[in-house]
Scaffold this motif. Structure first.
Motif, PDB file in Angstrom:
ATOM      1  N   ARG A   1      -6.047   2.232  -4.029  1.00 41.72           N
ATOM      2  CA  ARG A   1      -6.298   3.290  -4.608  1.00 41.72           C
ATOM      3  C   ARG A   1      -6.428   3.170  -6.136  1.00 41.72           C
TER       4      ARG A   1
ATOM      5  N   GLU B   1       0.691  -1.075  -0.193  1.00 47.57           N
ATOM      6  CA  GLU B   1      -0.074   0.005   0.110  1.00 47.57           C
ATOM      7  C   GLU B   1       0.663   1.488  -0.084  1.00 47.57           C
TER       8      GLU B   1
ATOM      9  N   GLU C   1       0.231  10.113  -5.953  1.00 52.45           N
ATOM     10  CA  GLU C   1      -0.004   8.735  -6.293  1.00 52.45           C
ATOM     11  C   GLU C   1       0.061   8.651  -7.946  1.00 52.45           C
TER      12      GLU C   1
ATOM     13  N   SER D   1       0.599   3.969  -1.636  1.00 48.69           N
ATOM     14  CA  SER D   1      -0.045   5.098  -1.889  1.00 48.69           C
ATOM     15  C   SER D   1      -1.061   5.306  -1.058  1.00 48.69           C
TER      16      SER D   1
ATOM     17  N   GLU E   1      -3.690  12.653  -4.953  1.00 43.62           N
ATOM     18  CA  GLU E   1      -3.514  12.214  -6.175  1.00 43.62           C
ATOM     19  C   GLU E   1      -2.486  12.574  -7.064  1.00 43.62           C
TER      20      GLU E   1
END
Length: 546
Positions: A520, A488, A498, A490, A495
């Motif tokens: 995500r 995980e 990511e 991100s 945004e």
């Protein structure tokens, strides 16, 4: 477990310290017959004042020898304490680093136990061990001389020592028990403090102050109660010893007076006898304190041995054959994993071939992180095998396995130091290699103005969340792994960050297998293949961007 195993590797220092303590005790016992008795009998009673110089010279030499012996005793045992603590800190820290990932002990509590218990042992070795040796030998030597001079009076003294020894034994047991309870409570206190401080802004944002204090309070009060109990029992030792000593002294004076009247003892012998009795007040006061330190150290030593005996995380048995050629292929062959009677993963069969970016998704608690740990060889399957490049993980030497399998955990660990320190982690690589991986994770531009020597605070303060994550990826890429595993990455990124991370992982997936736990959308969309974990089983793979 007793204290000797803690000290055996440093036995030469311990032996020299004991010899110095023995010499110190012998000198103290010899003062009375060598200095006091001749001073009174020859000089004061017989009037031979010409002998005064010789008596004083002999006494001065004895006192100087005793002072040097005391210095050597304290210096040697202080060095022994420091080196014992150094060796055990290193050994215990290494044992804690190897403990299984699933153990329930708090890291803060374990660290508190390590430091507090080692300090207990160190205090005893430095201040209590020499005291017990020197004062015990002083006591025994003095009793031997007293028995030689007046057996009757010495037997009276020994008769008084029996109830004293019994009393000190009972009190010492109470001290040992209360010390063990205090250390257990202090371990819990350390764990709660670390837990509360780790919450930081989250704790304040959710108003957790009262909740955290409520959890901290019982452990803190329990530690205070146990420490108070220990202090009360320890405070009782010396007064009891003094009361019994005063009673014995009164009886001794009666016996000595009768011996002088009967002509069985000279004035010098009586004076030497009384001088030794006065010197015995020091062992009477210090031995109970040394014994109290011993009881505390024994309890601490038992806990330290239990801490070092924590079983390490199991690893697959090493194979006698050489590791296979490098290939970005990871397989799970009938892998299951059980914990506390519950089956977390059920007979997983999976082959992942790189270069590719594979996303693993699933509900919270479905076993995604457990699957990653099995794939990395950090956990051993309850059943089945994990293979890399067609060979079981046990076919690889540990260093080679860690080079081929790289891991970026969800919560990135960055140490206090420079960017270079956090990339290398003790390895030796040219600076060009560091800039190469930083370019690969789109971080070189942000770090180049500051340079690789730029300091980082603990946790990577000064970098954004996305930069910290990409720095961790760069660190993993330095070994040029066949398989890059991320948990995980991100989860805590915005945004934009990511999206940058997704592009970095897509680029890396051109030359290696990248396995990432992802929830995500950006990372899931970037994957070539998506695996869904439900109820400990894998749903059919979903091809996306092949």
């Amino acid at each position: 477990m007793t204290l000797p195993p803690l000290l055996l590797p440093r036995s030469p220092l311990a032996l020299l310290g004991f010899l110095a303590a023995t010499l110190n005790a012998l000198v103290r016992v010899a003062v009375a017959p060598l200095l006091v008795a001749p001073l009174f009998d020859r000089v004061f009673v017989q009037g031979d004042f010409d002998a005064l110089g010789g008596v004083l010279a002999l006494g001065g030499a004895a006192l100087l020898t005793g002072a040097l012996a005391l210095w050597a005793q304290d210096a040697l045992l202080g060095t022994l304490a420091a080196r014992t603590s150094e060796r055990w800190r290193a050994g215990l820290y290494e044992a804690l680093l190897k403990r299984p990932l699933t153990r329930a002990e708090s890291s803060g509590g374990l660290a508190g136990r390590l430091l507090a218990d080692l300090r207990e042992v160190e205090t005893y070795v430095q201040f209590g061990l020499g005291t017990l040796v020197a004062e015990s030998l002083t006591l025994l030597g003095s009793l031997a001389y007293l028995f030689y001079v007046n057996p009757e009076a010495t037997l009276v003294l020994l008769g008084a020592a029996l109830p004293l020894a019994l009393t000190l034994t009972v009190v010492g047991r109470r001290i040992e028990a209360s010390t063990a309870r205090a250390q257990a409570h202090l371990e819990a206190v350390s764990a709660h403090v670390q837990e509360g401080l780790a919450q930081g802004e989250v704790g304040r944002a959710f108003g957790l102050g009262g909740f955290l204090l409520g959890r901290f309070g019982p452990a803190n009060r329990g530690a205070a109660r146990a420490q108070t109990e220990r202090a009360l029992w320890a405070a009782l030792q010396t007064p009891l010893a003094q009361l019994l000593g005063f009673a014995a002294l009164a009886l001794l004076l009666f016996v000595l007076t009768r011996s002088v009247r009967a002509g069985a003892m000279s004035l010098g012998e009586v004076t030497a006898f009384i001088t030794l009795l006065a010197l015995l007040s020091t062992p009477a006061q210090l031995l109970p304190r040394g014994y109290a330190l011993l009881q505390g150290a024994r309890a601490a030593a038992a806990r330290l041995h239990a801490l070092r005996a924590l079983p390490p995380a199991p690893l697959p048995p090493p194979s006698a054959s050489s590791p296979p050629p490098r290939a970005p292929v990871l397989q799970l062959d009938g892998v299951s994993w059980r914990s506390e009677g519950r089956t977390v993963l059920h007979e997983l069969n999976l082959t992942l071939r790189g270069p590719a970016l594979v996303a693993l998704t699933g509900e919270s608690g479905s076993g995604k992180t457990t699957l990653l740990r099995l794939a990395l060889g950090l956990l051993e399957p309850s059943a089945g095998r994990v293979l890399l490049a067609g060979a079981p993980l046990g076919a690889f030497p540990e260093a080679e396995l860690r080079r081929r399998l790289a891991y970026v955990p969800q919560h990135v660990t960055l140490f206090r130091g420079s960017v270079r320190d956090n990339l290398l982690l003790g390895r030796e690589l040219p600076e060009s290699a560091l800039w190469e991986v930083l370019e690969a994770v789109a971080l070189a531009g942000a770090l180049r103005p500051r340079g690789l020597g730029a300091p980082l605070a603990e946790g990577g303060a000064g970098l954004s969340g996305g930069q910290r994550q990409r720095l961790a990826v760069a660190r993993a890429l330095l070994s040029d792994p066949d398989v890059l595993v991320l948990d995980e990455p991100s989860a805590n990124l915005d945004e934009a960050s990511e999206a940058v991370l997704a592009r970095v992982l897509q680029a890396q997936a051109r030359s290696r297998l990248v396995l990432v736990v992802a929830h995500r959308p950006a990372l899931v969309r970037a994957a070539h293949q998506v695996l869904v974990l439900r109820g400990g089983k894998l749903a059919p793979a979903e091809p996306l961007n092949v």
